[in-house]
Enzyme design. Structure first.
Site, PDB file in Angstrom:
ATOM      1  N   GLY A  46       0.829  -1.190   0.000  1.00  0.00           N
ATOM      2  CA  GLY A  46       0.000   0.000   0.000  1.00  0.00           C
ATOM      3  C   GLY A  46       0.869   1.247   0.000  1.00  0.00           C
ATOM      4  O   GLY A  46       2.034   1.208   0.420  1.00  0.00           O
ATOM      5  N   GLN A  51       3.047   9.984   1.022  1.00  0.00           N
ATOM      6  CA  GLN A  51       4.339   9.278   1.011  1.00  0.00           C
ATOM      7  C   GLN A  51       5.173   9.618  -0.223  1.00  0.00           C
ATOM      8  O   GLN A  51       6.370   9.341  -0.245  1.00  0.00           O
ATOM      9  CB  GLN A  51       4.128   7.761   1.089  1.00  0.00           C
ATOM     10  CG  GLN A  51       3.563   7.310   2.437  1.00  0.00           C
ATOM     11  CD  GLN A  51       3.423   5.818   2.503  1.00  0.00           C
ATOM     12  OE1 GLN A  51       2.430   5.260   2.057  1.00  0.00           O
ATOM     13  NE2 GLN A  51       4.439   5.144   3.030  1.00  0.00           N
ATOM     14  N   CYS A  91       6.116  -0.054   7.119  1.00  0.00           N
ATOM     15  CA  CYS A  91       5.721   1.088   6.300  1.00  0.00           C
ATOM     16  C   CYS A  91       6.887   1.468   5.402  1.00  0.00           C
ATOM     17  O   CYS A  91       8.031   1.527   5.863  1.00  0.00           O
ATOM     18  CB  CYS A  91       5.360   2.251   7.217  1.00  0.00           C
ATOM     19  SG  CYS A  91       4.914   3.749   6.330  1.00  0.00           S
ATOM     20  N   LEU A  92       6.590   1.762   4.145  1.00  0.00           N
ATOM     21  CA  LEU A  92       7.653   2.143   3.210  1.00  0.00           C
ATOM     22  C   LEU A  92       8.337   3.443   3.637  1.00  0.00           C
ATOM     23  O   LEU A  92       9.464   3.708   3.228  1.00  0.00           O
ATOM     24  CB  LEU A  92       7.090   2.282   1.794  1.00  0.00           C
ATOM     25  CG  LEU A  92       6.570   0.981   1.152  1.00  0.00           C
ATOM     26  CD1 LEU A  92       5.945   1.269  -0.205  1.00  0.00           C
ATOM     27  CD2 LEU A  92       7.673  -0.056   1.032  1.00  0.00           C
ATOM     28  N   HIS A 133      -4.071   1.308   7.811  1.00  0.00           N
ATOM     29  CA  HIS A 133      -2.728   1.899   7.792  1.00  0.00           C
ATOM     30  C   HIS A 133      -2.650   3.046   6.779  1.00  0.00           C
ATOM     31  O   HIS A 133      -2.161   4.135   7.091  1.00  0.00           O
ATOM     32  CB  HIS A 133      -1.707   0.803   7.463  1.00  0.00           C
ATOM     33  CG  HIS A 133      -0.297   1.280   7.332  1.00  0.00           C
ATOM     34  ND1 HIS A 133       0.705   0.896   8.195  1.00  0.00           N
ATOM     35  CD2 HIS A 133       0.302   2.098   6.428  1.00  0.00           C
ATOM     36  CE1 HIS A 133       1.843   1.490   7.839  1.00  0.00           C
ATOM     37  NE2 HIS A 133       1.624   2.212   6.759  1.00  0.00           N
ATOM     38  N   GLU A 134      -3.134   2.800   5.570  1.00  0.00           N
ATOM     39  CA  GLU A 134      -3.028   3.821   4.517  1.00  0.00           C
ATOM     40  C   GLU A 134      -3.922   5.026   4.820  1.00  0.00           C
ATOM     41  O   GLU A 134      -3.537   6.169   4.564  1.00  0.00           O
ATOM     42  CB  GLU A 134      -3.359   3.236   3.149  1.00  0.00           C
ATOM     43  CG  GLU A 134      -2.434   2.119   2.669  1.00  0.00           C
ATOM     44  CD  GLU A 134      -0.953   2.424   2.820  1.00  0.00           C
ATOM     45  OE1 GLU A 134      -0.549   3.608   2.708  1.00  0.00           O
ATOM     46  OE2 GLU A 134      -0.188   1.483   3.084  1.00  0.00           O
ATOM     47  N   HIS A 137      -2.371   7.531   7.074  1.00  0.00           N
ATOM     48  CA  HIS A 137      -1.424   8.450   6.424  1.00  0.00           C
ATOM     49  C   HIS A 137      -2.116   9.740   5.974  1.00  0.00           C
ATOM     50  O   HIS A 137      -1.511  10.807   5.978  1.00  0.00           O
ATOM     51  CB  HIS A 137      -0.808   7.800   5.177  1.00  0.00           C
ATOM     52  CG  HIS A 137       0.379   6.928   5.460  1.00  0.00           C
ATOM     53  ND1 HIS A 137       1.554   7.423   5.971  1.00  0.00           N
ATOM     54  CD2 HIS A 137       0.590   5.607   5.270  1.00  0.00           C
ATOM     55  CE1 HIS A 137       2.432   6.427   6.088  1.00  0.00           C
ATOM     56  NE2 HIS A 137       1.876   5.312   5.672  1.00  0.00           N
TER      57      HIS A 137
HETATM   58 ZN    ZN Z   1       2.769   3.485   5.638  1.00  0.00          ZN
END
Ligand code: ZN
Length: 160
Positions: A46, A51, A91-92, A133-134, A137
């Site tokens: 995701g 991000q 998380c990226l 999670h997304e 953000h």
């Molecule tokens: Zn993330």
């Protein structure tokens, strides 16, 4: 399409509230294409627009597997959640780290798709976790705030 630079924890853009998308434009369509490419390039499941430095309410998710398909969710809102799951999350934007987070086991999410048509997406297990999670953000929240216990280093084979 292009892979964009992923912003990492410490970057202010990850702490800001994102703005709703009012209409689809070529610029936003390109952003969505790039978000998918960036997510796949980084082997993520995701990615949210902040991000890649864009404060718009857009996320892309692809948890893989035969039952699922790539999702683009615009202005998403969780309308139902129930149950509970506790597991590792990463998380990226927080590379090399993982931590235990409790999330709902099942969520229903209302959003607009790429064609700005209203859709409802239902997710359990990993998909429910990814949606929560997304969406966090988009409100400037990172999973590290929710971690139970310590944030751990992920060990990779070539570090051993
Ligand atoms: Zn993330």
């Amino acid at each position: 399409m292009a892979v964009r630079q992923i912003r990492e924890m410490g970057d202010d853009v990850l702490t800001k509230e994102c703005r709703p998308v009012k209409e689809m434009t070529p610029h936003i369509a390109e952003l969505i294409d790039d978000m998918f490419e960036t997510m796949y390039d980084a082997n993520g499941v995701g990615l949210a627009a902040p991000q890649v430095g864009v404060l718009k309410r857009i996320v892309v998710i692809d948890v893989g597997g035969e039952e699922s398909e790539p999702l683009c969710l615009i202005n998403p809102v969780i309308t139902e959640k129930d149950g509970e799951q506790t597991g590792y999350e990463g998380c990226l934007s927080v590379p090399g780290k993982t931590g235990t987070v409790t999330r709902p086991m099942h969520v229903v999410c209302r959003a607009l798709n790429r064609d700005m048509k209203e859709i409802e997406v239902e997710g359990t297990e990993l998909l429910a976790r990814a949606i929560c999670h997304e969406l966090d953000h988009l409100d400037g929240k990172l999973y590290v705030e929710l971690v139970e216990g310590e944030l751990l280093d992920t060990s990779s084979d070539d570090e051993e």
